[in-house]
Write a protein that holds these residues in place. Structure first.
Motif, PDB file in Angstrom:
ATOM      1  N   TYR A 231      39.716  46.638  35.215  1.00  0.00           N
ATOM      2  CA  TYR A 231      40.273  45.840  36.309  1.00  0.00           C
ATOM      3  C   TYR A 231      41.679  45.497  35.817  1.00  0.00           C
ATOM      4  CZ  TYR A 231      38.454  42.342  33.021  1.00  0.00           C
ATOM      5  OH  TYR A 231      38.166  41.636  31.888  1.00  0.00           O
ATOM      6  N   VAL A 232      42.436  44.693  36.543  1.00  0.00           N
ATOM      7  CA  VAL A 232      43.808  44.426  36.108  1.00  0.00           C
ATOM      8  C   VAL A 232      43.991  42.936  35.840  1.00  0.00           C
ATOM      9  CG1 VAL A 232      46.253  44.593  36.758  1.00  0.00           C
ATOM     10  CG2 VAL A 232      44.683  46.385  37.454  1.00  0.00           C
ATOM     11  N   THR A 233      44.797  42.595  34.837  1.00  0.00           N
ATOM     12  CA  THR A 233      45.158  41.190  34.648  1.00  0.00           C
ATOM     13  C   THR A 233      46.662  41.073  34.485  1.00  0.00           C
ATOM     14  OG1 THR A 233      44.954  41.266  32.234  1.00  0.00           O
ATOM     15  CG2 THR A 233      42.991  40.619  33.466  1.00  0.00           C
ATOM     16  N   ARG A 234      47.172  39.898  34.785  1.00  0.00           N
ATOM     17  CA  ARG A 234      48.596  39.632  34.585  1.00  0.00           C
ATOM     18  C   ARG A 234      48.750  38.188  34.131  1.00  0.00           C
ATOM     19  NH1 ARG A 234      53.942  41.485  37.844  1.00  0.00           N
ATOM     20  NH2 ARG A 234      55.178  40.856  36.072  1.00  0.00           N
ATOM     21  N   VAL A 235      49.617  37.973  33.162  1.00  0.00           N
ATOM     22  CA  VAL A 235      49.908  36.607  32.739  1.00  0.00           C
ATOM     23  C   VAL A 235      51.416  36.398  32.870  1.00  0.00           C
ATOM     24  CG1 VAL A 235      50.036  37.215  30.261  1.00  0.00           C
ATOM     25  CG2 VAL A 235      49.514  34.887  30.904  1.00  0.00           C
ATOM     26  N   GLY A 236      51.796  35.183  33.267  1.00  0.00           N
ATOM     27  CA  GLY A 236      53.215  34.952  33.550  1.00  0.00           C
ATOM     28  C   GLY A 236      53.446  35.140  35.035  1.00  0.00           C
ATOM     29  N   ALA A 237      54.704  35.164  35.453  1.00  0.00           N
ATOM     30  CA  ALA A 237      55.000  35.264  36.880  1.00  0.00           C
ATOM     31  C   ALA A 237      55.166  36.722  37.297  1.00  0.00           C
ATOM     32  CB  ALA A 237      56.266  34.471  37.173  1.00  0.00           C
ATOM     33  N   GLY A 238      55.262  36.941  38.625  1.00  0.00           N
ATOM     34  CA  GLY A 238      55.530  38.288  39.125  1.00  0.00           C
ATOM     35  C   GLY A 238      54.466  38.789  40.068  1.00  0.00           C
ATOM     36  N   PRO A 239      54.791  39.841  40.837  1.00  0.00           N
ATOM     37  CA  PRO A 239      53.881  40.339  41.864  1.00  0.00           C
ATOM     38  C   PRO A 239      52.636  41.004  41.282  1.00  0.00           C
ATOM     39  CG  PRO A 239      55.716  41.837  41.610  1.00  0.00           C
ATOM     40  CD  PRO A 239      56.023  40.648  40.747  1.00  0.00           C
ATOM     41  N   PHE A 240      51.543  40.925  42.041  1.00  0.00           N
ATOM     42  CA  PHE A 240      50.263  41.461  41.597  1.00  0.00           C
ATOM     43  C   PHE A 240      49.459  41.790  42.852  1.00  0.00           C
ATOM     44  CE2 PHE A 240      46.475  40.258  38.556  1.00  0.00           C
ATOM     45  CZ  PHE A 240      45.867  41.477  38.849  1.00  0.00           C
ATOM     46  N   PRO A 241      49.683  42.971  43.451  1.00  0.00           N
ATOM     47  CA  PRO A 241      49.093  43.288  44.758  1.00  0.00           C
ATOM     48  C   PRO A 241      47.576  43.169  44.826  1.00  0.00           C
ATOM     49  CG  PRO A 241      50.713  44.950  44.144  1.00  0.00           C
ATOM     50  CD  PRO A 241      50.564  44.045  42.956  1.00  0.00           C
ATOM     51  N   THR A 242      46.846  43.527  43.756  1.00  0.00           N
ATOM     52  CA  THR A 242      45.378  43.536  43.872  1.00  0.00           C
ATOM     53  C   THR A 242      44.731  42.259  43.312  1.00  0.00           C
ATOM     54  OG1 THR A 242      45.106  44.677  41.752  1.00  0.00           O
ATOM     55  CG2 THR A 242      45.280  46.076  43.710  1.00  0.00           C
ATOM     56  N   GLU A 243      45.535  41.219  43.150  1.00  0.00           N
ATOM     57  CA  GLU A 243      44.979  39.972  42.596  1.00  0.00           C
ATOM     58  C   GLU A 243      43.821  39.452  43.462  1.00  0.00           C
ATOM     59  OE1 GLU A 243      47.756  36.743  42.081  1.00  0.00           O
ATOM     60  OE2 GLU A 243      46.216  35.481  41.150  1.00  0.00           O
ATOM     61  N   VAL A 244      42.765  38.966  42.804  1.00  0.00           N
ATOM     62  CA  VAL A 244      41.612  38.406  43.501  1.00  0.00           C
ATOM     63  C   VAL A 244      41.499  36.941  43.099  1.00  0.00           C
ATOM     64  CG1 VAL A 244      39.117  38.554  43.854  1.00  0.00           C
ATOM     65  CG2 VAL A 244      40.427  40.622  43.359  1.00  0.00           C
ATOM     66  N   LYS A 245      41.594  36.067  44.076  1.00  0.00           N
ATOM     67  CA  LYS A 245      41.560  34.631  43.736  1.00  0.00           C
ATOM     68  C   LYS A 245      40.178  34.021  43.922  1.00  0.00           C
ATOM     69  CE  LYS A 245      46.366  33.497  44.051  1.00  0.00           C
ATOM     70  NZ  LYS A 245      47.411  33.619  45.026  1.00  0.00           N
ATOM     71  N   GLU A 246      39.310  34.691  44.727  1.00  0.00           N
ATOM     72  CA  GLU A 246      37.996  34.100  45.017  1.00  0.00           C
ATOM     73  C   GLU A 246      37.060  34.174  43.816  1.00  0.00           C
ATOM     74  OE1 GLU A 246      38.379  37.467  47.419  1.00  0.00           O
ATOM     75  OE2 GLU A 246      40.165  36.287  47.140  1.00  0.00           O
ATOM     76  N   ASP A 247      35.782  33.969  44.111  1.00  0.00           N
ATOM     77  CA  ASP A 247      34.761  33.872  43.055  1.00  0.00           C
ATOM     78  C   ASP A 247      34.739  35.057  42.099  1.00  0.00           C
ATOM     79  OD1 ASP A 247      34.130  31.542  44.077  1.00  0.00           O
ATOM     80  OD2 ASP A 247      32.179  32.094  44.907  1.00  0.00           O
ATOM     81  N   ILE A 248      34.889  36.252  42.681  1.00  0.00           N
ATOM     82  CA  ILE A 248      34.818  37.448  41.827  1.00  0.00           C
ATOM     83  C   ILE A 248      35.932  37.403  40.780  1.00  0.00           C
ATOM     84  CG2 ILE A 248      35.129  39.964  41.797  1.00  0.00           C
ATOM     85  CD1 ILE A 248      33.515  40.106  44.335  1.00  0.00           C
ATOM     86  N   GLY A 249      37.095  36.932  41.189  1.00  0.00           N
ATOM     87  CA  GLY A 249      38.211  36.793  40.253  1.00  0.00           C
ATOM     88  C   GLY A 249      37.853  35.833  39.127  1.00  0.00           C
ATOM     89  N   LYS A 250      37.229  34.723  39.493  1.00  0.00           N
ATOM     90  CA  LYS A 250      36.833  33.717  38.488  1.00  0.00           C
ATOM     91  C   LYS A 250      35.772  34.296  37.547  1.00  0.00           C
ATOM     92  CE  LYS A 250      38.520  29.609  40.504  1.00  0.00           C
ATOM     93  NZ  LYS A 250      38.579  29.800  41.968  1.00  0.00           N
TER      94      LYS A 250
END
Ligand code: IMP
Length: 392
Positions: A231-250
């Motif tokens: 899956y993908v992770t990003r730390v810091g600022a910047g765009p992240f098209p496939t970011e998941v904020k809901e439960d699955i992300g957590k």
């Protein structure tokens, strides 16, 4: 033909390169870093003990390997001195025979750290002074390691014995057919030229950076392996098209322990992005893929892979560094069925659940290169070798 392998990140860093480098280092003769500084943090688990290296190449934990800090790095003398001390305290041998620092690498001065904290907060940097040090280098007001250690400074006495002409040394080692591992830091999308500028780091993190960051010709890089998380992770600022904020992300963030190795910041998480993956294959000229943290996806009903971006009624099939597109696009997903089994101790591809195999095969298809290693956890034993021919 040279006997060298490059290992680079395919996403936003934190792909699990530390474990892979540590794994491959066992059969290598030399491990060389070519970019970045102590913004990197490679987590390695040795005998159940976690060690995070920021500057010293991961090969230091293996006996008899030569570790090189190339000219392409920026070095914080205090951090490096402390890291060497920490290693010695843990009974790891660190001498000028197994650790060599390029005389042409640049120094991170204290004022650069202050500047990074003050001016670059909006970029979400690691605040280690990396950007200002590279800026000083490029504007020709920087201080090289050889200049620093030729003066009577704090830490210069400690570091001086390690400082040598690494360009000559590494070329000679390659010519003697030694097995050299090039250890990348960060990931393709953080590359200063090819990443999501300005939300990037300040060096060339891709395979091309090996030539300039160590002083070797491109023909001396025999193989390029990309490390990509399942899956993908990003730390810091910047765009992240496939970011998941809901439960699955957590779920992924918690189970995957997605907290920065350098800063401890929580990482944003999201689905595997095949556009990003294909782009990383292209700009690095990757031969094969190392897929990490597949075990973290266990327990999900459905797993998504991004196969396109929709932006203002346009379908985009190739990655772009256009921030407007990346920030405002809607990812187009393909759904794949998940699996429930804990796979973290499975030995061998054939023993994986059918849906896990399908997921790996689909990523291979989309990226156009084979997967040579699948990693199922932080330990060496949690590694499936799929294609030995890509390794030493
Ligand atoms: P800098 O490299 O400290 O200037 O930070 C620039 C950007 O790169 C920030 O978004 C950092 O979070 C990111 N970054 C730098 N090094 C790493 C790394 O090793 N892993 C993940 N992100 C990193």
């Amino acid at each position: 033909m040279a006997n060298t392998i490059a290992v680079v990140g395919m996403q936003f860093g934190d792909e699990g390169k530390g474990k892979i480098i540590d794994y491959l280092a066992e059969t290598a003769d030399v491990v060389a870093r070519f970019n970045g500084g102590n913004n990197a943090g490679h987590t390695i688990v040795v005998n159940n003990k976690e060690f995070i290296s920021h500057l010293v190449p991961s090969g230091i934990l293996h006996k008899g390997k030569i570790n090189i800090i190339g000219n392409g790095l920026v070095v914080d003398p205090k951090v490096l001195t402390e890291e060497i001390k920490e290693l010695k305290d843990k009974n790891v041998k660190v001498t000028p025979d197994n650790l060599i620092i390029s005389e042409n690498a640049h120094i991170i001065l204290e004022k650069y750290i202050a500047e990074d904290k003050e001016k670059n907060r909006h970029l979400g940097t690691t605040s280690r002074g990396v950007g200002p040090a590279y800026a000083a280098k490029t504007s020709r007001s920087g201080i090289r390691v050889m200049d620093f250690t030729s003066q009577d400074n704090k830490f210069s006495k400690e570091l001086k014995p390690f400082v040598k002409n690494t360009t000559l040394i590494i070329n000679e080692l390659i010519d003697k057919n030694k097995k050299v591992l090039f250890e990348g830091a960060q990931g393709a999308l953080l590359d200063i030229d090819h990443g999501t500028y300005p939300y990037v780091t300040s060096s060339n993190v891709i395979v091309g950076g090996i030539c300039t960051g160590l002083g070797i010709g491109p023909k001396k890089i025999s193989r390029a392996l990309g490390v990509g998380k399942a899956y993908v992770t990003r730390v810091g600022a910047g765009p992240f098209p496939t970011e998941v904020k809901e439960d699955i992300g957590k779920h992924l963030q918690g189970k995957g322990k997605e907290f920065g190795a350098t800063t401890g910041r929580p990482r944003q998480v999201g689905w595997f992005d095949a556009l990003m993956g294909k782009y990383a294959v292209m700009i690095n000229g990757l031969d094969a893929l190392i897929l990490t943290k597949l075990d973290i996806l266990s327990g999900l009903k459905k797993i998504k892979i991004c196969v396109g971006y929709k932006h203002k009624d346009k379908i985009i099939k190739n990655f772009t560094t256009n921030l407007d597109v990346l920030e405002n696009c809607e990812p187009i997903y393909e759904d794949l069925p998940g699996w429930n089994e804990d796979i973290s101790n499975i030995k061998g591809f054939q023993k994986l659940p059918e849906n896990a195999k399908k997921y790996i095969k689909r990523i291979e298809q989309l990226l156009g290169i084979p997967v040579c290693i699948v990693s199922l956890g932080p330990d060496r034993e949690q590694t499936i070798i799929m294609k030995e021919e890509f390794l030493f």
